[in-house]
Design a protein around this motif. Structure first.
Motif, short mmCIF file in Angstrom:
data_model
loop_
_atom_site.label_atom_id
_atom_site.label_comp_id
_atom_site.label_asym_id
_atom_site.label_seq_id
_atom_site.Cartn_x
_atom_site.Cartn_y
_atom_site.Cartn_z
N VAL A 128 0.75 -1.33 -0.18
CA VAL A 128 -0.30 -0.05 -0.53
C VAL A 128 1.09 1.46 0.10
CG1 VAL A 128 -1.47 1.92 1.21
CG2 VAL A 128 -2.14 -1.04 1.17
N GLY A 129 2.33 1.15 0.95
CA GLY A 129 3.05 2.43 0.46
C GLY A 129 3.56 3.13 -0.84
N GLU A 130 4.38 1.80 -1.08
CA GLU A 130 4.55 2.08 -2.64
C GLU A 130 3.91 3.00 -3.75
OE1 GLU A 130 6.58 -2.16 -3.62
OE2 GLU A 130 8.30 -1.88 -1.82
N GLU A 131 2.37 1.59 -3.36
CA GLU A 131 1.53 2.21 -4.49
C GLU A 131 1.10 3.38 -4.37
OE1 GLU A 131 -1.32 -0.88 -4.84
OE2 GLU A 131 0.24 -2.29 -5.90
N SER A 132 0.72 4.46 -2.91
CA SER A 132 -0.05 5.33 -2.95
C SER A 132 0.32 6.47 -2.51
CB SER A 132 -1.07 4.95 -2.03
OG SER A 132 -0.34 3.96 -0.71
N GLY A 133 1.59 6.20 -2.03
CA GLY A 133 3.38 7.18 -1.95
C GLY A 133 2.50 7.54 -0.73
N GLY A 134 2.26 6.56 0.10
CA GLY A 134 2.79 5.96 1.66
C GLY A 134 1.34 7.01 2.25
N VAL A 135 0.45 6.50 1.81
CA VAL A 135 -1.05 6.91 1.78
C VAL A 135 -2.32 5.81 2.54
CG1 VAL A 135 -3.40 8.32 2.04
CG2 VAL A 135 -1.24 9.24 1.56
N MET A 136 -2.60 5.01 3.37
CA MET A 136 -3.47 4.26 3.61
C MET A 136 -5.15 4.34 3.77
SD MET A 136 -3.19 0.44 6.12
CE MET A 136 -2.80 -0.35 5.53
N THR A 137 -6.01 3.62 3.11
CA THR A 137 -7.21 4.76 3.15
C THR A 137 -7.68 3.70 4.47
OG1 THR A 137 -7.86 2.51 1.79
CG2 THR A 137 -7.56 4.36 0.50
N LYS A 138 -9.19 4.90 4.96
CA LYS A 138 -10.15 3.97 5.51
C LYS A 138 -10.14 2.27 5.68
CE LYS A 138 -13.81 5.23 7.88
NZ LYS A 138 -14.68 3.49 7.97
N GLU A 139 -10.06 2.27 4.49
CA GLU A 139 -10.95 0.86 4.28
C GLU A 139 -9.42 -0.68 4.45
OE1 GLU A 139 -13.32 -2.22 0.87
OE2 GLU A 139 -12.29 -0.51 0.44
N GLN A 140 -8.08 0.22 3.50
CA GLN A 140 -7.28 -1.11 3.53
C GLN A 140 -7.14 -1.55 5.14
OE1 GLN A 140 -5.36 1.74 1.79
NE2 GLN A 140 -5.28 0.22 -0.63
N VAL A 141 -6.75 0.34 6.37
CA VAL A 141 -6.49 0.32 7.89
C VAL A 141 -7.53 -0.72 8.52
CG1 VAL A 141 -6.64 1.42 10.06
CG2 VAL A 141 -5.99 2.59 7.50
N GLU A 142 -9.10 -0.67 8.11
CA GLU A 142 -9.47 -1.46 8.67
C GLU A 142 -9.28 -2.79 8.28
OE1 GLU A 142 -13.61 1.33 9.12
OE2 GLU A 142 -13.51 0.44 7.26
N TYR A 143 -9.61 -3.68 6.72
CA TYR A 143 -8.99 -4.29 6.41
C TYR A 143 -7.66 -4.90 6.91
CZ TYR A 143 -6.88 -8.12 3.02
OH TYR A 143 -6.62 -8.70 3.06
N ALA A 144 -6.85 -4.19 7.13
CA ALA A 144 -5.62 -4.93 7.97
C ALA A 144 -5.61 -5.14 9.60
CB ALA A 144 -4.61 -3.46 8.08
#
Length: 337
Positions: free
Chosen positions: A126-142
């Motif tokens: 996620v960090g590599e693909e988004s430039g260091g930003v994790m979306t709300k859904e990605q955080v919840e999924y993790a």
């Protein structure tokens, strides 16, 4: 060098919103046996609900396949290492108690998302693909991947805002107590070492050692190698140290003095061959010089000459508490190692 928890949100209003229908007159249809092509097997409501939590395709997640034997992958190992480290009441943690733990969201963000000493493949991706930003859904999924319990977070997270603490843990080994490829529950026992400080000099012994009973649940979409952590139970196995009434030495950096009490404060202390185990020392150690106040002058003289790490003698008798918090100094010298 030492090395260095949430309620199941049913989301019924979201999942089933708009599904209510007005009652219609009952219509009796002819009985027609469904063919194999038209027959659709009904899924349990719980399974439907879980499927509705996340769009795995959009998240880029593919299900894992389980082998005939359990193997701990690096992502699960990292997740367990972080989860085992804290102190828990009665040494127990389980995901059913997370709903009543208001601190878990912050703990998860600090320990798993903003921890510069911790990483897992999905976080890196996620960090590599988004430039260091994790979306709300990605955080919840993790978080769901780790615990198997849904938690709603407030928004996106900047992965570049990271920090780290003093402590770290290590999984030294594990044994499999229960594993069946067709069963969702896996049980293992982990040998775990806990290191609380980063010391300038050390022997490599852990501060604390544990046997940890771990219950896992298979979740093929979990980014922790296809497993959620259901529960942990820690039993400390750290070896104890007994007084021998002999003179021993402790080493440490001079941190400060308390002239009123005739104390010297040391940082990063460690001991000689007998008292060297890291389990016996915290980050700070107090040297009580009330019986030998001249030791403070000796320590100051060494410090003024450029010496910061000193060697302090003490008698390890029944009055000394282990792990060491305060010892009565009998001598002060420049550290010789």
């Amino acid at each position: 060098m030492k090395k260095k928890m949430v309620a199941v949100l049913l989301l019924s209003s979201m999942v089933f919103a708009g599904c209510a229908k007005e009652e219609a007159p009952e219509v009796v249809e002819p009985t027609v046996e469904a063919t194999d092509d038209s027959k659709e097997e009904a899924k349990p409501e719980e399974e439907k609900e879980e499927e509705a939590l996340f769009d795995y395709d959009a998240l880029g997640i593919k299900p894992v396949e389980y082998g005939d034997e359990f193997e701990m992958g690096e992502n699960l190992k990292a997740g367990l290492t972080n989860l085992i480290y804290p102190d828990y009441e009665d040494g127990k943690w389980d995901n059913s108690k997370l709903a009543d733990d208001d601190s878990w969201k912050d703990s998860f963000l600090n320990s798993y998302i903003h921890n510069s000493w911790f990483a897992f493949d999905y976080l890196n991706q996620v960090g590599e693909e988004s430039g260091g930003v994790m979306t709300k859904e990605q955080v919840e999924y993790a978080q769901y991947s780790l615990t198997g319990t849904y938690i709603e977070f407030d928004g996106e997270e900047d992965l570049t805002q990271a920090s780290s603490g003093f402590g770290i843990g290590e999984i030294d080994s594990y044994t499999v107590d229960k594993y069946d490829k067709e069963d969702d529950t896996v049980e293992i026992t982990v040998k775990y070492s806990k290191y609380e400080e980063i010391a300038a000099s050390e022997t490599g012994d852990p501060d604390h050692a544990f046997d940890v009973k771990v219950v896992l649940k298979k979740d093929p979409y979990s980014c922790f190698d296809g497993y959620n952590v259901v529960s942990l139970e820690k039993t400390e196995t750290t070896e104890s140290l007994e007084a021998d009434n002999k003179t021993h030495y402790v080493y440490g950096d001079i941190l400060d003095y308390d002239l009123t009490n005739n104390w010297i404060y040391l940082e990063y202390p460690y001991g000689d061959d007998y008292t060297a185990g890291n389990a016996y020392f915290d980050h700070f150690l107090t040297i009580d010089c009330s019986d030998n106040p001249g030791l403070i002058d000796e320590a100051k003289a060494l410090q003024e000459s450029g010496v910061w790490q000193i060697k302090v003698g003490f008698t390890f008798d029944g009055s000394v508490k282990v792990p060491f918090e305060t010892i009565k100094g009998t001598s002060v010298d420049e550290a010789d190692r």
